[in-house]
Scaffold this active site. Structure first.
Site, PDB file in Angstrom:
ATOM      1  N   ASP A 121       0.831  -1.209   0.000  1.00 16.61           N
ATOM      2  CA  ASP A 121       0.000   0.000   0.000  1.00 16.61           C
ATOM      3  C   ASP A 121       0.862   1.254   0.000  1.00 16.61           C
ATOM      4  O   ASP A 121       0.565   2.244  -0.692  1.00 16.61           O
ATOM      5  CB  ASP A 121      -0.922   0.009   1.226  1.00 16.61           C
ATOM      6  CG  ASP A 121      -2.065  -0.989   1.099  1.00 16.61           C
ATOM      7  OD1 ASP A 121      -2.278  -1.504  -0.019  1.00 16.61           O
ATOM      8  OD2 ASP A 121      -2.730  -1.260   2.114  1.00 16.61           O
TER       9      ASP A 121
ATOM     10  N   GLU B  27      -1.874  -2.851  -9.302  1.00 16.03           N
ATOM     11  CA  GLU B  27      -0.647  -2.058  -9.434  1.00 16.03           C
ATOM     12  C   GLU B  27      -0.543  -1.366 -10.781  1.00 16.03           C
ATOM     13  O   GLU B  27       0.534  -0.914 -11.179  1.00 16.03           O
ATOM     14  CB  GLU B  27       0.579  -2.965  -9.222  1.00 16.03           C
ATOM     15  CG  GLU B  27       0.817  -3.989 -10.320  1.00 16.03           C
ATOM     16  CD  GLU B  27       0.049  -5.294 -10.130  1.00 16.03           C
ATOM     17  OE1 GLU B  27       0.493  -6.321 -10.671  1.00 16.03           O
ATOM     18  OE2 GLU B  27      -0.986  -5.295  -9.437  1.00 16.03           O
TER      19      GLU B  27
END
Length: 388
Positions: free
Chosen positions: A277, A307
């Site tokens: 994160d 991502e």
């Protein structure tokens, strides 16, 4: 109140009390503003009635004093109203109002002194007696939420009455003073009882305002989340494909950078989802900074999912876009120091394609996606362009 009926208890803190108090004062100011003309008419009516009495000259000073007190009190209320509008402190102005109301009470009582000293039997005396009684009752009723100021008014009235009654025939002082005091106490008791309703109205107003503010904030948050990724704050996939984000550039040609963080699953598995994160947040921050430093045109970034990111650059020049992409790739590859990760843990493969205004966004994304996979096939941490 409505919220309490549904089991919602508003948060009652110091700010809540302050807002409720100001709303209560505002209600007094609102009533006074509209009552001032009536106050002047009452003074005129009393002056006219007094002019027909045998001792008419004795009323000149009391009427003048009542007029000056009415105007002075109104100006004090106006000053208080201005302070309210500007959000200033009300305490010093309320102290001044208390002084003015004390003199206002004295002026009402002074209107009765000529009738006490020289108690002529005349029909128009009822106009004066009734006008004073109604006037004092209205003032007390209006100012009841301001307890100290109302008390100052009552004290001023009774002080003048006591002085006037001291000039009355012997034996009448106690009886008349007690009678006036009882009447005043009755009016005050009623006014303080009805004051509770005004306080409840102020509380409901403050509560509804807070609920509306919370609702507006919740709606704004919901609208933001409908178009933005909650983790990174970038636009989300829905905003890209269901709106016209890419149709407001300075030219008809956008540059689309498809950015995929390399080995992201491995980073999550090795260092935890918290590290993943932080990587996503840091990378999105780099994209914002890069767009902001490039120019003030209509650039924007989107988190497509996981991502993968899409960055739209409002730039027609392919060479300038390639330099931008290389700088961004290099910045991402250096994030490992900031995140406390080993060298090589943070990198990105970037694919570039153009996007022509009016073209389905899916086509540009498809071209950039192919270029991004070429970058990965060539060893990752690279920039490739789809020239088709």
């Amino acid at each position: 109140m409505a919220s309490q009926e549904f089991g919602i208890q508003p948060e009652r803190d110091a700010e809540w009390e302050r807002e409720c108090w100001r709303e209560t004062v505002k209600s007094v100011l609102h009533v006074e503003k509209h009552a001032f003309p009536t106050n002047l008419l009452a003074i005129i009516a009393i002056a006219v009635a007094a002019s027909f009495l045998p001792n008419a000259r004795a009323f000149v000073l009391p009427v003048a004093m009542r007029l000056l007190a009415a105007v002075g009190t109104h100006l004090t209320y106006s000053n208080l109203r201005s302070a309210m509008d500007l959000g200033k402190s009300l305490k010093p102005r309320l102290r001044i109002l208390g002084i003015m109301l004390f003199f206002g009470g004295m002026s009402w009582g002074y209107l009765l002194v000529p009738l006490i000293v020289e108690p002529y039997l005349h029909p128009l005396r009822l106009v004066i007696d009734g006008g004073v009684l109604v006037g004092t009752a209205l003032v007390i009723s209006m100012t009841a939420p301001l307890r100290l100021q109302t008390l100052a008014f009552a004290v001023g009235f009774l002080t003048t009455m006591a002085l006037g009654l001291s000039l009355a025939p012997p034996g009448d002082f106690v009886l008349l003073f007690v009678g006036f005091s009882v009447l005043l106490a009755g009016v005050a008791t009623y006014s303080f009882a009805t004051m509770k309703q005004r306080q409840l109205s102020a509380e409901m107003l403050v509560e509804n305002r807070r609920l509306n503010e919370e609702l507006a904030e919740a709606l704004a948050q919901a609208e933001f989340l409908a178009r933005h990724d909650p983790l990174t704050g970038l636009y989300n996939r829905r905003a890209l494909f269901e709106s016209d984000l890419a149709h407001h550039g300075k030219s008809r040609k956008f540059q689309l950078l498809l950015i995929d963080l390399d080995n992201f699953k491995q980073l999550n598995d090795s260092y935890g989802h918290d590290a993943g994160d932080r990587m996503l947040i840091a990378a999105s921050g780099l994209m914002r900074d890069a767009m902001r430093g490039y120019s003030d045109a209509n650039h924007f970034a989107v988190r497509l999912g996981g991502e993968e990111f899409a960055l739209f650059l409002d730039e027609a020049d392919d060479e300038q876009t390639h330099i931008f992409a290389e700088d961004l790739r290099e910045a991402i590859s250096c994030l490992h120091d900031e995140l406390g990760l080993p060298a090589g843990a943070t990198s990105a493969s970037i694919g570039i394609s153009h996007h022509i205004c009016g073209e389905p966004i899916e086509q540009a994304v498809g071209r950039a996606d192919k270029a991004m996979y070429d970058a990965k096939s060539d060893g990752r941490n690279r920039v490739r362009r789809n020239t088709r």
